[in-house]
Motif scaffolding. Structure first.
Motif, PDB file in Angstrom:
ATOM      1  N   TRP A   1      10.906  -6.226  59.024  1.00 25.43           N
ATOM      2  CA  TRP A   1      10.106  -6.417  57.817  1.00 25.43           C
ATOM      3  C   TRP A   1       9.982  -5.094  57.084  1.00 25.43           C
ATOM      4  N   TYR A   2       9.758  -4.030  57.854  1.00 23.75           N
ATOM      5  CA  TYR A   2       9.539  -2.743  57.208  1.00 23.75           C
ATOM      6  C   TYR A   2      10.817  -2.196  56.594  1.00 23.75           C
ATOM      7  N   GLU A   3      11.951  -2.427  57.280  1.00 23.31           N
ATOM      8  CA  GLU A   3      13.216  -1.917  56.754  1.00 23.31           C
ATOM      9  C   GLU A   3      13.573  -2.549  55.418  1.00 23.31           C
ATOM     10  N   GLY A   4      13.092  -3.769  55.192  1.00 24.21           N
ATOM     11  CA  GLY A   4      13.372  -4.443  53.930  1.00 24.21           C
ATOM     12  C   GLY A   4      12.673  -3.777  52.762  1.00 24.21           C
ATOM     13  N   ARG A   5      11.689  -2.939  53.100  1.00 25.08           N
ATOM     14  CA  ARG A   5      10.976  -2.268  52.017  1.00 25.08           C
ATOM     15  C   ARG A   5      11.735  -1.039  51.558  1.00 25.08           C
ATOM     16  N   ARG A   6      11.177  -0.361  50.597  1.00 26.71           N
ATOM     17  CA  ARG A   6      11.959   0.687  49.965  1.00 26.71           C
ATOM     18  C   ARG A   6      12.065   1.959  50.801  1.00 26.71           C
ATOM     19  N   SER A   7      13.154   2.662  50.586  1.00 28.57           N
ATOM     20  CA  SER A   7      13.241   4.015  51.115  1.00 28.57           C
ATOM     21  C   SER A   7      13.533   4.904  49.909  1.00 28.57           C
ATOM     22  N   TYR A   8      13.261   6.175  50.073  1.00 29.81           N
ATOM     23  CA  TYR A   8      13.424   7.056  48.917  1.00 29.81           C
ATOM     24  C   TYR A   8      14.772   7.749  48.996  1.00 29.81           C
ATOM     25  N   GLN A   9      15.652   7.400  48.105  1.00 30.03           N
ATOM     26  CA  GLN A   9      16.976   8.012  48.120  1.00 30.03           C
ATOM     27  C   GLN A   9      17.176   8.877  46.889  1.00 30.03           C
ATOM     28  N   SER A  10      18.099   9.780  47.038  1.00 33.57           N
ATOM     29  CA  SER A  10      18.371  10.724  45.965  1.00 33.57           C
ATOM     30  C   SER A  10      18.881  10.005  44.716  1.00 33.57           C
ATOM     31  N   GLN A  11      18.371  10.400  43.586  1.00 33.05           N
ATOM     32  CA  GLN A  11      18.838   9.828  42.326  1.00 33.05           C
ATOM     33  C   GLN A  11      19.924  10.692  41.699  1.00 33.05           C
ATOM     34  N   SER A  12      19.780  11.990  41.831  1.00 33.70           N
ATOM     35  CA  SER A  12      20.759  12.865  41.203  1.00 33.70           C
ATOM     36  C   SER A  12      21.845  13.219  42.201  1.00 33.70           C
ATOM     37  N   LYS A  13      22.996  13.598  41.679  1.00 38.09           N
ATOM     38  CA  LYS A  13      24.141  13.828  42.555  1.00 38.09           C
ATOM     39  C   LYS A  13      24.470  15.304  42.639  1.00 38.09           C
ATOM     40  N   GLY A  14      25.129  15.670  43.724  1.00 39.06           N
ATOM     41  CA  GLY A  14      25.792  16.961  43.793  1.00 39.06           C
ATOM     42  C   GLY A  14      24.914  18.146  44.115  1.00 39.06           C
ATOM     43  N   ILE A  15      23.605  17.965  44.222  1.00 41.73           N
ATOM     44  CA  ILE A  15      22.765  19.101  44.601  1.00 41.73           C
ATOM     45  C   ILE A  15      22.305  18.860  46.031  1.00 41.73           C
ATOM     46  N   SER A  16      22.499  19.834  46.884  1.00 43.20           N
ATOM     47  CA  SER A  16      21.993  19.653  48.240  1.00 43.20           C
ATOM     48  C   SER A  16      20.662  20.382  48.345  1.00 43.20           C
ATOM     49  N   ALA A  17      19.858  19.906  49.277  1.00 41.31           N
ATOM     50  CA  ALA A  17      18.538  20.508  49.450  1.00 41.31           C
ATOM     51  C   ALA A  17      18.690  21.991  49.766  1.00 41.31           C
ATOM     52  N   ASN A  18      17.818  22.770  49.215  1.00 42.83           N
ATOM     53  CA  ASN A  18      17.939  24.206  49.425  1.00 42.83           C
ATOM     54  C   ASN A  18      17.290  24.621  50.735  1.00 42.83           C
ATOM     55  N   ARG A  19      17.914  25.548  51.398  1.00 43.05           N
ATOM     56  CA  ARG A  19      17.364  26.102  52.630  1.00 43.05           C
ATOM     57  C   ARG A  19      16.730  27.438  52.305  1.00 43.05           C
ATOM     58  N   ARG A  20      15.580  27.680  52.906  1.00 43.92           N
ATOM     59  CA  ARG A  20      14.947  28.963  52.653  1.00 43.92           C
ATOM     60  C   ARG A  20      15.341  29.950  53.728  1.00 43.92           C
ATOM     61  N   GLU A  21      15.634  31.167  53.321  1.00 37.67           N
ATOM     62  CA  GLU A  21      15.843  32.251  54.281  1.00 37.67           C
ATOM     63  C   GLU A  21      14.472  32.623  54.834  1.00 37.67           C
ATOM     64  N   LEU A  22      14.437  32.971  56.110  1.00 32.36           N
ATOM     65  CA  LEU A  22      13.172  33.454  56.658  1.00 32.36           C
ATOM     66  C   LEU A  22      12.980  34.889  56.192  1.00 32.36           C
ATOM     67  N   THR A  23      11.901  35.153  55.470  1.00 30.04           N
ATOM     68  CA  THR A  23      11.680  36.501  54.950  1.00 30.04           C
ATOM     69  C   THR A  23      10.547  37.200  55.682  1.00 30.04           C
ATOM     70  N   ASN A  24       9.616  36.396  56.193  1.00 34.92           N
ATOM     71  CA  ASN A  24       8.490  36.917  56.951  1.00 34.92           C
ATOM     72  C   ASN A  24       8.989  37.736  58.149  1.00 34.92           C
ATOM     73  N   PRO A  25       8.543  39.014  58.308  1.00 39.34           N
ATOM     74  CA  PRO A  25       9.077  39.849  59.403  1.00 39.34           C
ATOM     75  C   PRO A  25       8.820  39.270  60.786  1.00 39.34           C
ATOM     76  N   ILE A  26       7.650  38.669  60.999  1.00 41.85           N
ATOM     77  CA  ILE A  26       7.357  38.079  62.307  1.00 41.85           C
ATOM     78  C   ILE A  26       8.331  36.925  62.558  1.00 41.85           C
ATOM     79  N   GLY A  27       8.514  36.118  61.527  1.00 37.29           N
ATOM     80  CA  GLY A  27       9.431  34.997  61.641  1.00 37.29           C
ATOM     81  C   GLY A  27      10.842  35.454  61.948  1.00 37.29           C
ATOM     82  N   ARG A  28      11.270  36.521  61.296  1.00 35.27           N
ATOM     83  CA  ARG A  28      12.632  37.021  61.501  1.00 35.27           C
ATOM     84  C   ARG A  28      12.825  37.507  62.933  1.00 35.27           C
ATOM     85  N   TRP A  29      11.763  38.051  63.496  1.00 32.66           N
ATOM     86  CA  TRP A  29      11.862  38.551  64.849  1.00 32.66           C
ATOM     87  C   TRP A  29      11.762  37.406  65.863  1.00 32.66           C
ATOM     88  N   LEU A  30      10.923  36.426  65.488  1.00 35.09           N
ATOM     89  CA  LEU A  30      10.650  35.320  66.402  1.00 35.09           C
ATOM     90  C   LEU A  30      11.812  34.326  66.456  1.00 35.09           C
TER      91      LEU A  30
END
Lengths: 579, 357
Positions: free
Chosen positions: A280-309
């Motif tokens: 029943w739930y699968e019949g409901r909507r899911s959110y899919q991409s409308q625009s093409k050709g752009i992939s989700a951006n990944r963030r670089e870890l910039t926080n020094p603790i994060g970079r070390w961890l």
């Protein structure tokens, strides 16, 4: 010339005309499929129910409502374990998905490559490896004990906590995969729009990202809940006897089949309710991409603790993910009965493998498993492909029911499937041609067929979804009969998908334990039951060696499926061209 | 060559409902004719074609290929060559294997098969492409492979289901000329489905304009353009003004209408139009049959310009003539013309036509 025959004759002619193109053709094709699914999936369920009320009427069921008692307790424990598993898997899976899909750090690719390894282990050997790692006889608690010189093992997981560890490690991929797919399919411009409108990062997560993940999370929750409910090896190894699955096993081995059937019926009904909720739930909507050709951006870890961890955490995660397989591999080379209280086994040998391959009695389980899984896989392919075709391509009354019947086979826990088959085939019936199947060679292949038919059905149906129906029409238009168009075009194009599904069904068959342990016969012991027996006689090394062989088979098949996958993307690319 | 006859063909997908996808269609497609089913999406044109191909069976009515009743014949026994909208090429076969498929099914000998495949590929200018994979071809090339695959079996009729809709504008024009050339050479009867009226006009011997499952008009492109049967056809084919004008007098195949300025104008009409004095006639006027009235001309319509658009070939004007919006495409319009100007319009009398509502 316009026809001038009487109307009744014209009507009859119209009904019978057109051969495979006519309205009655789907029913002719579907009839045997309906019989198979009814005979081996639906009817055994009814047989179990009538078994459960055969001796004491409804008294077996009333036990679930009395305030004290094993039945009620087991139901609640099962439900509690399932709910806790959902929560734990949700936290781990979603966090992993966010980390791996949204951030860029050292070691990310490696972790992404091995993230599904713990879940790929066969159920018994997976649970065994966690027991050897994290229980109070496990390597990690004992290692910590040795390290800190304490009296008792540190951080040992036992009982329900142990079950939850196994569940978390083996089921978080449901959440991880769902969340990762949702994150990948999400239109990054939606998120950018929120930032553009002035929302901060926390607000964007709370008001945009998480709500968009909700559909994926709900389906993953239902899936984990169902799988936990069906879980049998984890409670078995961590000695949690008051769960539904364990009670089925205990009552069956004590010879109280009606009570085992009552448990199986309740568990079956709960599973089917969850299945229907999911559909029943699968019949409901899911959110899919409308625009093409752009992939989700990944963030670089910039926080020094994060970079070390990040690198430290990556190494740790890699070790945790590979530990189960490593443990099995290590123990497979240890000498039987020498590993008692030490942190790691101390004497190593090749004997375990030598025994398996040289002793015909020890080699027999391997032959049995291969043979029975192959038979089951062939059956799954024949029926699975045809059911997928019927459900996807033909129009007939009852199409939805056929679909549901296959998915019931998927939703039913292995223990329930076993009890169902015992109830249906301990006397002969029409679907076994009057033969008693329990105690014969045929019962295990049949159980594997019922359990793994949905795998082949799903992969076939996914392959079919990628094939444009007009390809078959084009073949028909060029003069090919239905059968010829079906096998030269449709089946040929489905082949990679079907093969991948068949291999998966085969591998699952070789690793199957849950149903096998309830219905195996002494002459057809499968590998997993052999592992279990060896564990009971403290031949841990030999048990792990069998397990290693199962794991090796899985990795070979995974590699091969990966190759199939690439040829499948080729056809998919071709498909895009033609569209 | 063979003619195709549809006799009172109807198709209802939902037996309980009254809505018919195809409603009582009767047409005869002559042998060797290039016949187009034209209409907006959902008009039943593709359903009609699929009934000819045998993928659907009519709920009532008959379909004949020459003297053969094929109404309930399986699609694989009909000997039609169909070109699908998405080409439906088999992605697991090479170009040559795709083209050879129908010959294999017909158990044509290997030598003969190779020869005919080569011939068909040459016909669509794809000689030497036989060993290519389908996904190594461009959209236009794939389209031609689909055509070769349909032609190579020497079908009784060629069926084309919007075969150009996936091509870009320039390629579309080239390919339509090409399809027509090949159809003429092979002499096949062809049934072509499209929603693009320009394509239909350019290619067809005759066109059936369909709407809501019904055939609105069958005729040559010229007939349909200059003498549309009703307001729908007039508006669907090209652009058209449909003016409601009072009838001042009527003859067998002409109607006299009174213009807003009081003058009367004689307009052509189909016999049996049924109009008499006092009725209101609908008159179809193509924008290019309207000119701007010069000095001594008596303008038929007067109005204020509400929109001006220069297209290069002509200037498109929208004129508000006493509440009726009139579109005109004027060649050599004075460049001084502007929104708000008052203009007089003249109609090319011999191109006016009375249509049914």
């Amino acid at each position: 010339m316009p026809e001038t025959s009487p109307p009744r004759l014209a009507w009859l002619r119209q009904r019978l005309a057109g051969g495979t193109n006519s309205q009655w053709f789907p029913y002719l094709l579907v009839l045997p499929l309906v019989l198979v699914l009814y005979g081996y999936v639906v009817h055994p369920m009814f047989a179990t129910f009538s078994e459960s009320v055969s001796e004491n009427g409804t008294r077996n069921y009333l036990q679930f409502f009395t305030s004290s008692g094993v039945a009620r307790e087991s139901l609640f424990t099962s439900l509690f374990i399932s709910a806790a598993s959902v929560l734990l898997c949700g936290i781990v899976g979603v966090a992993m998905a966010f980390l791996l899909k949204r951030f860029s750090f050292r070691g990310r690719r490696l972790i992404e490559a091995i993230i599904l390894v713990p879940a790929a282990l066969p159920p018994l050997i997976g649970a065994v490896s966690f027991q050897l790692l994290y229980s109070n006889i496990g390597i990690v608690p004992r290692g910590l004990q040795a390290l800190f010189g304490t009296e008792r093992p540190i951080m040992a997981f036992d009982g329900i906590a142990g079950v939850l560890v196994v569940h978390t490690f083996t089921m978080y991929p449901f959440f991880y995969l769902a969340a990762a797919a949702a994150l990948a399919g999400m239109d990054p411009s939606v998120e950018e729009a929120a930032y553009n409108l002035g929302a901060g990062r926390v607000r964007v997560w709370r008001t945009v990202l998480l709500p968009m993940l909700t559909p994926a999370m709900v389906s993953a929750s239902l899936l984990v809940f169902m799988t936990s409910l069906a879980s049998y090896t984890a409670p078995l190894l961590f000695n949690v006897s008051q769960t539904m699955t364990m009670q089925i096993y205990i009552n069956r081995t004590n010879g109280d089949l009606p009570m085992a059937s009552a448990y199986a019926s309740v568990l079956g009904i709960v599973s089917i309710i969850f299945l229907l909720a999911m559909r029943w739930y699968e019949g409901r909507r899911s959110y899919q991409s409308q625009s093409k050709g752009i992939s989700a951006n990944r963030r670089e870890l910039t926080n020094p603790i994060g970079r070390w961890l990040a690198p430290v955490a990556s190494v740790l995660a890699t070790m945790v993910l590979l530990a189960p397989v490593a443990t099995i591999a290590l123990v497979a080379f240890s000498e039987n009965r020498t590993w008692t209280t030490q942190v790691l086994p101390e004497t190593y040998t090749l004997d375990n493998f030598v025994t398996i391959f040289s002793d015909p009695k020890a080699f027999e389980p391997i032959l049995n498993s291969l043979q029975m899984s192959l038979l089951a896989a062939i059956g799954c392919v024949v029926i699975g492909v045809l059911v997928a075709y019927a459900v996807r391509r033909l129009k007939f009354i009852g199409r939805g029911l056929l679909d549901v019947a296959v998915m019931i086979a998927w939703a039913l826990p292995g223990t329930v499937v076993a009890i169902n088959l015992i109830s249906a085939f301990s006397t002969g019936n029409a679907f076994s041609f009057g033969q008693v199947l329990i105690g014969t060679f045929w019962i295990l292949p049949l159980a594997y067929f019922v359990r793994f038919l949905p795998i082949v059905f799903r992969s076939s149906s996914a392959a079919l979804a990628l094939i444009d129906p007009s390809l078959e029409e084009a073949a028909r238009n060029l003069g090919a009969s239905w059968l010829r168009a079906f096998y030269t075009i449709t089946v040929r194009l489905m082949l990679p998908g079907v093969l991948a599904g068949a291999l998966l069904a085969f591998v699952h068959g070789v690793g199957e334990f849950v149903a096998s342990v309830l219905i195996y016969t002494s002459s057809t012991v499968p590998i997993s039951v052999a592992i279990n027996n060896r564990m009971y006689s403290f031949e841990l090394g030999t048990a792990a060696a069998y397990g290693m062989l199962q794991v090796a088979l899985i990795f070979v098949v995974m590699w091969f499926s990966g190759r199939l996958e690439s040829s499948r993307t080729a056809t998919r690319r071709a498909e895009q061209w033609t569209n | 060559m063979i003619d195709v006859r549809l006799t009172a063909v109807s198709k209802r997908f939902d037996k309980s409902s009254d809505a018919a996808a195809v409603d009582d269609v009767t047409v005869t497609i002559g042998a060797g004719e290039f016949f187009t089913l034209l209409g907006p999406s959902g008009c039943g044109k593709t359903t009609t074609l699929r009934m000819v191909a045998g993928f659907y069976f009519p709920t009532s009515g008959q379909i004949h290929f020459g003297d053969d009743d094929v109404t309930h014949l399986s699609p694989n026994k009909r000997d039609t060559g169909m070109v699908f909208q998405n080409y439906a090429l088999f992605p697991h076969m090479t170009v040559a294997q795709n083209v050879a498929y129908g010959l294999r099914v017909r158990r044509v000998s290997r030598a003969e098969r190779d020869r005919r495949v080569e011939e068909a590929l040459a016909q669509v200018h794809l000689s030497g492409y036989g060993a290519r994979r389908i996904d190594a071809l461009s959209g236009g090339q794939q389209q031609r492979v689909a055509l070769a695959r349909a032609l190579v079996i020497r079908p009784r009729t060629l069926l084309l289901d919007e075969p150009l809709s996936n091509l870009d504008a320039k390629l579309r024009e080239e390919t339509r000329t090409e399809i027509r050339r090949i159809q003429r050479e092979s002499g096949n009867t062809a049934i072509y489905v499209t929603h693009d009226q320009a394509e239909a006009m350019a290619m067809s011997d005759r066109i059936a304009v369909m709407q809501s499952g019904k055939v609105q008009q069958v005729g040559s492109p010229q007939e349909i353009y200059y003498r549309p049967a009703n307001a729908f056809v007039a508006r669907f084919i090209g652009r058209s003004n449909v003016l409601s004008l009072p009838v001042a007098g009527a003859g067998e195949n002409r109607v006299e209408v009174r213009m807003p300025d009081g003058t009367t104008l004689e307009v052509g009409a189909a016999p049996g139009h049924g109009l008499t004095e006092g009725d209101t006639a609908l008159v179809s006027v193509r924008p290019e049959h309207i000119t701007i009235a010069g000095g001594e001309d008596e303008p038929a319509l007067r109005g204020r310009v509400t929109h001006v658009e220069f297209t290069g070939m002509a200037t498109n004007l929208t004129v508000d003539a006493d509440g009726t919006e009139v579109m005109a495409a004027v060649i050599d319009a004075p460049s001084s013309i502007n929104v708000g100007d008052l203009v007089g319009l003249r109609l090319v009398r011999e191109r006016l036509w009375v249509v049914k509502p």
